[in-house]
Design a protein around this motif. Structure first.
Motif, PDB file in Angstrom:
ATOM      1  N   PRO A  60       0.841  -1.497   0.077  1.00 35.09           N
ATOM      2  CA  PRO A  60      -0.104   0.027  -0.057  1.00 35.09           C
ATOM      3  C   PRO A  60       0.798   1.318   0.015  1.00 35.09           C
ATOM      4  O   PRO A  60       1.863   1.388   0.465  1.00 35.09           O
ATOM      5  CB  PRO A  60      -0.799  -0.017   1.520  1.00 35.09           C
ATOM      6  N   TYR A 117      -9.126   4.320  -2.387  1.00 37.42           N
ATOM      7  CA  TYR A 117      -7.780   3.541  -3.004  1.00 37.42           C
ATOM      8  C   TYR A 117      -6.875   4.575  -3.778  1.00 37.42           C
ATOM      9  O   TYR A 117      -7.439   5.204  -4.303  1.00 37.42           O
ATOM     10  CB  TYR A 117      -8.265   2.432  -3.768  1.00 37.42           C
ATOM     11  N   LEU A 127      -3.383   3.561  -6.298  1.00 38.37           N
ATOM     12  CA  LEU A 127      -2.665   2.808  -6.891  1.00 38.37           C
ATOM     13  C   LEU A 127      -1.425   3.567  -7.860  1.00 38.37           C
ATOM     14  O   LEU A 127      -1.815   4.176  -8.599  1.00 38.37           O
ATOM     15  CB  LEU A 127      -3.149   1.422  -7.554  1.00 38.37           C
ATOM     16  N   ALA A 151       0.639   3.371 -11.277  1.00 41.26           N
ATOM     17  CA  ALA A 151       0.586   2.901 -12.528  1.00 41.26           C
ATOM     18  C   ALA A 151       1.343   3.568 -13.691  1.00 41.26           C
ATOM     19  O   ALA A 151       2.036   4.899 -13.142  1.00 41.26           O
ATOM     20  CB  ALA A 151      -1.006   3.042 -12.932  1.00 41.26           C
ATOM     21  N   ILE A 157       0.130  -2.031 -14.009  1.00 39.98           N
ATOM     22  CA  ILE A 157       0.312  -1.978 -12.434  1.00 39.98           C
ATOM     23  C   ILE A 157       0.994  -3.009 -11.904  1.00 39.98           C
ATOM     24  O   ILE A 157       0.974  -4.156 -12.785  1.00 39.98           O
ATOM     25  CB  ILE A 157      -1.081  -1.965 -11.930  1.00 39.98           C
ATOM     26  N   ASP A 158       1.309  -2.957 -10.850  1.00 46.79           N
ATOM     27  CA  ASP A 158       2.232  -4.256 -10.096  1.00 46.79           C
ATOM     28  C   ASP A 158       0.980  -5.320  -9.791  1.00 46.79           C
ATOM     29  O   ASP A 158      -0.084  -4.761  -9.582  1.00 46.79           O
ATOM     30  CB  ASP A 158       2.620  -4.051  -8.914  1.00 46.79           C
ATOM     31  N   GLU A 182       0.053  -6.949  -7.314  1.00 48.76           N
ATOM     32  CA  GLU A 182      -0.514  -6.961  -6.053  1.00 48.76           C
ATOM     33  C   GLU A 182      -1.500  -5.886  -6.082  1.00 48.76           C
ATOM     34  O   GLU A 182      -2.665  -6.004  -5.325  1.00 48.76           O
ATOM     35  CB  GLU A 182       0.642  -6.603  -4.978  1.00 48.76           C
ATOM     36  N   TYR A 183      -1.790  -5.103  -7.004  1.00 38.32           N
ATOM     37  CA  TYR A 183      -2.629  -4.050  -6.973  1.00 38.32           C
ATOM     38  C   TYR A 183      -4.137  -4.445  -7.816  1.00 38.32           C
ATOM     39  O   TYR A 183      -4.830  -3.741  -7.862  1.00 38.32           O
ATOM     40  CB  TYR A 183      -2.204  -2.640  -7.670  1.00 38.32           C
ATOM     41  N   VAL A 237      -6.990  -4.549  -5.614  1.00 39.82           N
ATOM     42  CA  VAL A 237      -7.283  -3.115  -5.414  1.00 39.82           C
ATOM     43  C   VAL A 237      -8.279  -2.838  -6.449  1.00 39.82           C
ATOM     44  O   VAL A 237      -9.463  -2.288  -6.298  1.00 39.82           O
ATOM     45  CB  VAL A 237      -6.196  -2.007  -5.337  1.00 39.82           C
TER      46      VAL A 237
END
Length: 122
Positions: free
Chosen positions: A2, A23, A25, A27, A93-94, A96-97, A100
């Motif tokens: 995060p 949220y 994130l 990018a 995006i990674d 892990e997102y 999200v």
């Protein structure tokens, strides 16, 4: 991972008053004319694409684009890394997102699928 509270505060400073950040994130846009790093900020009312400094992705500088909250972010494409399309732009995006993106879409399009808030008084 995060984004930090400091990054969220910098994002909040660029948003209109009253927007409640849900949220954030990071990018990467590889569209022409070149590569650029953005922060996608999802609030209770809108989706903002914030430009960042080229060598400091944690320092938003301006609002690049604004979208209605009812804009779908997903699905996340996993062909050559994780990517979403928003407003005609493709953002990497990674991985892990991806969760999200799914949670942000579920809030608007399928709220019955979200678990209850474990700490509603915070």
């Amino acid at each position: 991972m995060p984004v930090s509270g400091a990054v969220r505060a910098r994002c909040r400073a660029l948003l209109p008053p009253g927007e409640d950040i849900r949220y954030v994130l990071p990018a990467l846009s590889a569209d022409s004319p070149g590569t650029a790093i953005f922060l996608i900020v999802i609030t209770d009312r809108s989706i903002f694409v914030l430009s960042t400094r080229f060598f400091d992705r944690d320092m938003p500088t301006s609002v690049h684009a604004t979208h209605a909250r009812r804009t779908r972010l997903g699905p996340v494409e996993f062909a050559a890394g994780s990517a979403i399309e928003l407003g005609g732009m493709v953002f990497e995006i990674d991985e892990e997102y991806a969760a999200v993106v799914r949670a942000a879409d579920a809030e608007v399009f399928a709220p019955e699928t979200l678990p209850p808030d474990p700490l509603p008084d915070l």
